[in-house]
Design an enzyme around this catalytic site. Structure first.
Site, mmCIF file in Angstrom:
data_model
loop_
_atom_site.group_PDB
_atom_site.id
_atom_site.type_symbol
_atom_site.label_atom_id
_atom_site.label_comp_id
_atom_site.label_asym_id
_atom_site.label_seq_id
_atom_site.Cartn_x
_atom_site.Cartn_y
_atom_site.Cartn_z
ATOM 1 N N THR A 64 -16.346 14.580 29.591
ATOM 2 C CA THR A 64 -15.396 13.480 29.230
ATOM 3 C C THR A 64 -15.462 13.287 27.803
ATOM 4 O O THR A 64 -14.145 12.920 27.273
ATOM 5 C CB THR A 64 -15.976 12.130 29.877
ATOM 6 O OG1 THR A 64 -16.124 12.385 31.375
ATOM 7 C CG2 THR A 64 -15.251 10.805 29.716
ATOM 8 N N ASP A 113 0.714 -1.134 -0.002
ATOM 9 C CA ASP A 113 -0.213 0.261 0.176
ATOM 10 C C ASP A 113 0.741 1.212 0.134
ATOM 11 O O ASP A 113 0.430 2.204 -0.796
ATOM 12 C CB ASP A 113 -1.072 0.038 1.382
ATOM 13 C CG ASP A 113 -0.189 -0.155 2.427
ATOM 14 O OD1 ASP A 113 0.747 -0.925 2.607
ATOM 15 O OD2 ASP A 113 -0.642 0.220 3.490
#
Length: 259
Positions: free
Chosen positions: A184, A109
């Site tokens: 969070t 790749d």
């Protein structure tokens, strides 16, 4: 028409080239055990939606980083396209020098990306491919692959954060409104998003400094678009880099048809 298949660890891209242009592209999740018949049913349905058919496909090139999938992809080409596919890494002349210690270790790749980038962009290049892993590849002005860097991909980092910390939820990656999060989720989004921007900016700066000459930075891959506009370290975003490289390899290895 050419069917180009570019398979990563997370997603697999199927693209159709009619000899002049890319006329269709589809992505599916990479699943190593998916059979040739399953691929064929999926591909047939998508081709039909574009008023195309499998019988029109008379060539196939495959680049995969998932070795166990190649058998089924090869059978897809043999059974349903009635062609022998060209598989990157199997006696295919890429026409690219790999100036690294062990050229055989260069990922297919990464070499395909290097070819696709060199075709369009002059000079020395850094190609950043954001997928399961994030790779930073140096392509010299003469087109040679000079090595690079492999880092964990952004989604892989999110998955590890969720799985290793019991109180942290699974979230989608996106650009947060502010760097300093107030809950969070925004804390996690900021850490991953801006953390990767810092990773890109820091590594690109160090690579350019070590290389000692101007370099153009090209971003590609399924996650790259998330970072567009967020950093000046990437000069161009090019989603077609890999399939452009595959098309060039196909042309280099396919004799011209008699006229």
């Amino acid at each position: 028409m050419l069917l180009a298949i570019e398979q990563g660890n997370t997603n697999t891209l199927f693209a159709i080239h009619d000899g002049s242009d890319w006329i269709a592209q589809w992505r599916t999740s990479t699943y190593a055990n998916r059979t040739a018949d399953e691929y064929a049913v999926w591909l047939h349905q998508l081709l039909t939606m574009r008023d195309l058919s499998i019988s029109q496909l008379d060539g196939c090139i495959i680049s995969s980083v998932v070795p166990q999938s190649i058998f089924n992809l090869r059978n897809l080409a043999r059974r349903y396209l009635n062609v022998e596919p060209m598989v990157i890494g199997e006696n295919v002349d890429l026409g690219i020098a790999a100036r690294i210690d062990k050229p055989s270790e260069a990922g297919a790749d990464r070499l395909v990306n290097a070819i696709g980038a060199h075709l369009v962009y002059p000079g020395d290049l850094i190609v950043i491919d954001s997928g399961t892993a994030t790779t930073f590849d140096v392509v010299a002005a003469d087109g040679a692959f000079e090595g690079g860097i492999i880092a964990p991909g952004v989604n892989l980092s999110l998955q590890a954060l969720h799985e290793a910390a019991a109180m942290l939820p699974r979230i989608a990656i996106q650009k947060p409104a502010k760097v300093i999060g107030k809950d969070t989720v925004s804390n996690m989004q900021s850490g991953v998003f801006w953390g990767y921007i810092a990773l890109i900016e820091g590594l690109v700066a160090r690579m350019k400094d070590e290389w000692g000459a101007p370099m153009t930075v090209i971003g590609t891959g399924g996650v790259a678009s998330l970072f567009e506009g967020a950093t000046n370290s990437i000069d161009r975003f090019d989603p077609d880099l890999t399939i452009r490289g595959l098309l060039e390899i196909w042309r280099r290895n396919t004799p011209p048809k008699d006229t």
